[in-house]
Design an enzyme around this catalytic site. Structure first.
Site, PDB file in Angstrom:
ATOM      1  N   HIS A  62       1.170  -1.298   0.198  1.00  0.00           N
ATOM      2  CA  HIS A  62       0.161  -0.229   0.050  1.00  0.00           C
ATOM      3  C   HIS A  62       1.024   1.490  -0.160  1.00  0.00           C
ATOM      4  O   HIS A  62       2.218   1.045   0.674  1.00  0.00           O
ATOM      5  CB  HIS A  62      -0.417   0.447   1.081  1.00  0.00           C
ATOM      6  CG  HIS A  62      -1.283  -1.137   1.529  1.00  0.00           C
ATOM      7  ND1 HIS A  62      -2.013  -1.818   2.540  1.00  0.00           N
ATOM      8  CD2 HIS A  62      -2.561  -1.603   0.550  1.00  0.00           C
ATOM      9  CE1 HIS A  62      -3.365  -2.849   2.549  1.00  0.00           C
ATOM     10  NE2 HIS A  62      -3.616  -2.679   0.988  1.00  0.00           N
ATOM     11  N   LYS A  72       6.151   6.113   7.000  1.00  0.00           N
ATOM     12  CA  LYS A  72       5.545   5.557   8.230  1.00  0.00           C
ATOM     13  C   LYS A  72       6.943   5.258   9.569  1.00  0.00           C
ATOM     14  O   LYS A  72       7.562   4.974   8.781  1.00  0.00           O
ATOM     15  CB  LYS A  72       5.016   4.681   7.417  1.00  0.00           C
ATOM     16  CG  LYS A  72       3.632   4.886   6.736  1.00  0.00           C
ATOM     17  CD  LYS A  72       3.314   3.758   6.546  1.00  0.00           C
ATOM     18  CE  LYS A  72       1.592   3.908   5.771  1.00  0.00           C
ATOM     19  NZ  LYS A  72       1.485   3.052   4.669  1.00  0.00           N
ATOM     20  N   TYR A 132       1.119   2.223  13.878  1.00  0.00           N
ATOM     21  CA  TYR A 132       1.996   3.052  13.249  1.00  0.00           C
ATOM     22  C   TYR A 132       1.718   4.548  12.830  1.00  0.00           C
ATOM     23  O   TYR A 132       0.319   4.980  13.376  1.00  0.00           O
ATOM     24  CB  TYR A 132       2.309   2.728  11.529  1.00  0.00           C
ATOM     25  CG  TYR A 132       1.292   2.345  10.311  1.00  0.00           C
ATOM     26  CD1 TYR A 132       0.731   3.674   9.323  1.00  0.00           C
ATOM     27  CD2 TYR A 132       0.196   1.481  10.691  1.00  0.00           C
ATOM     28  CE1 TYR A 132      -0.235   3.397   8.895  1.00  0.00           C
ATOM     29  CE2 TYR A 132      -1.284   0.881  10.269  1.00  0.00           C
ATOM     30  CZ  TYR A 132      -1.401   2.497   8.857  1.00  0.00           C
ATOM     31  OH  TYR A 132      -2.603   2.156   8.326  1.00  0.00           O
ATOM     32  N   ASP A 168      -7.235  -5.913  -2.087  1.00  0.00           N
ATOM     33  CA  ASP A 168      -5.779  -6.141  -2.447  1.00  0.00           C
ATOM     34  C   ASP A 168      -5.553  -7.366  -3.281  1.00  0.00           C
ATOM     35  O   ASP A 168      -4.135  -7.256  -4.545  1.00  0.00           O
ATOM     36  CB  ASP A 168      -4.826  -6.797  -0.650  1.00  0.00           C
ATOM     37  CG  ASP A 168      -4.575  -5.478  -0.104  1.00  0.00           C
ATOM     38  OD1 ASP A 168      -4.693  -4.505  -0.652  1.00  0.00           O
ATOM     39  OD2 ASP A 168      -3.486  -6.155   1.195  1.00  0.00           O
TER      40      ASP A 168
END
Length: 181
Positions: A62, A72, A132, A168
């Site tokens: 992603h 991130k 995250y 996905d």
């Protein structure tokens, strides 16, 4: 905190110092001061928390495009994952290369992923809680993904039949996605 460079410029493994005794442990998982002193300047604005209940769940690859891209800082607080950062910066000398690091509640490692990278992970245990920080807010219109098993990237996930979301399963191959960054 130990800050370890990986084979791809800008991607770092962060290993916090953990102080433990019979009661448990304490660790500093983030310090802007420590990062600034290391020349890593991030202003994280959003924290996210996901739960994957079954071993073999794969989330990714992603990213967010354009002005909405995100750096991130990722970690696991329950269970273990193989966490992967893929360089999607078309003009980068490490374009299409990836770094994989096992993150777990036990080892307490974190992975710092700059903007311009795709990100994904596969769970190595049941019941994984994944946290995250992001330096930009989530923007659905900028959401993107690349197929987890893209042969041009060649991530070695250690799994051939992962549990994937419907989204996905439909991600394009990199060659069909155009220039992303």
């Amino acid at each position: 905190m130990d800050i370890i460079k990986t084979k791809i410029d800008g991607v770092y493994v962060l290993i916090p110092r953990v102080f433990g005794d019979y009661r448990g442990f304490f660790m500093e998982s983030w310090s802007k001061k420590t990062m600034d002193e290391a020349g890593l300047f991030y202003d994280f604005v959003q924290d996210n928390h996901s739960l994957s209940t079954v071993k073999g769940t794969l989330r990714g690859i992603h990213f967010q495009k354009g002005d909405k891209s995100q750096a991130k800082l990722v970690r696991v607080v329950t269970g273990a994952v193989l966490d992967v950062a893929v360089d999607l910066r078309h003009d980068s000398p490490t374009y299409k290369q990836w770094v994989g690091v096992e993150l777990s509640a036990e080892n307490k490692k974190q992975l710092l992923i700059p903007r311009g990278f795709g990100h994904g992970f596969v769970t190595l245990t049941d019941h994984v809680e994944f946290l995250y920080k992001a330096d930009n807010y989530y923007a659905p219109e900028a959401d993107g993904g690349i197929r987890w098993n893209d042969p041009d990237i060649g991530v070695k996930w250690g799994i051939t039949d992962p549990i994937l979301s419907e989204k996905d399963k439909k991600n394009p191959f990199l060659k069909d996605a155009g220039i992303l960054f």
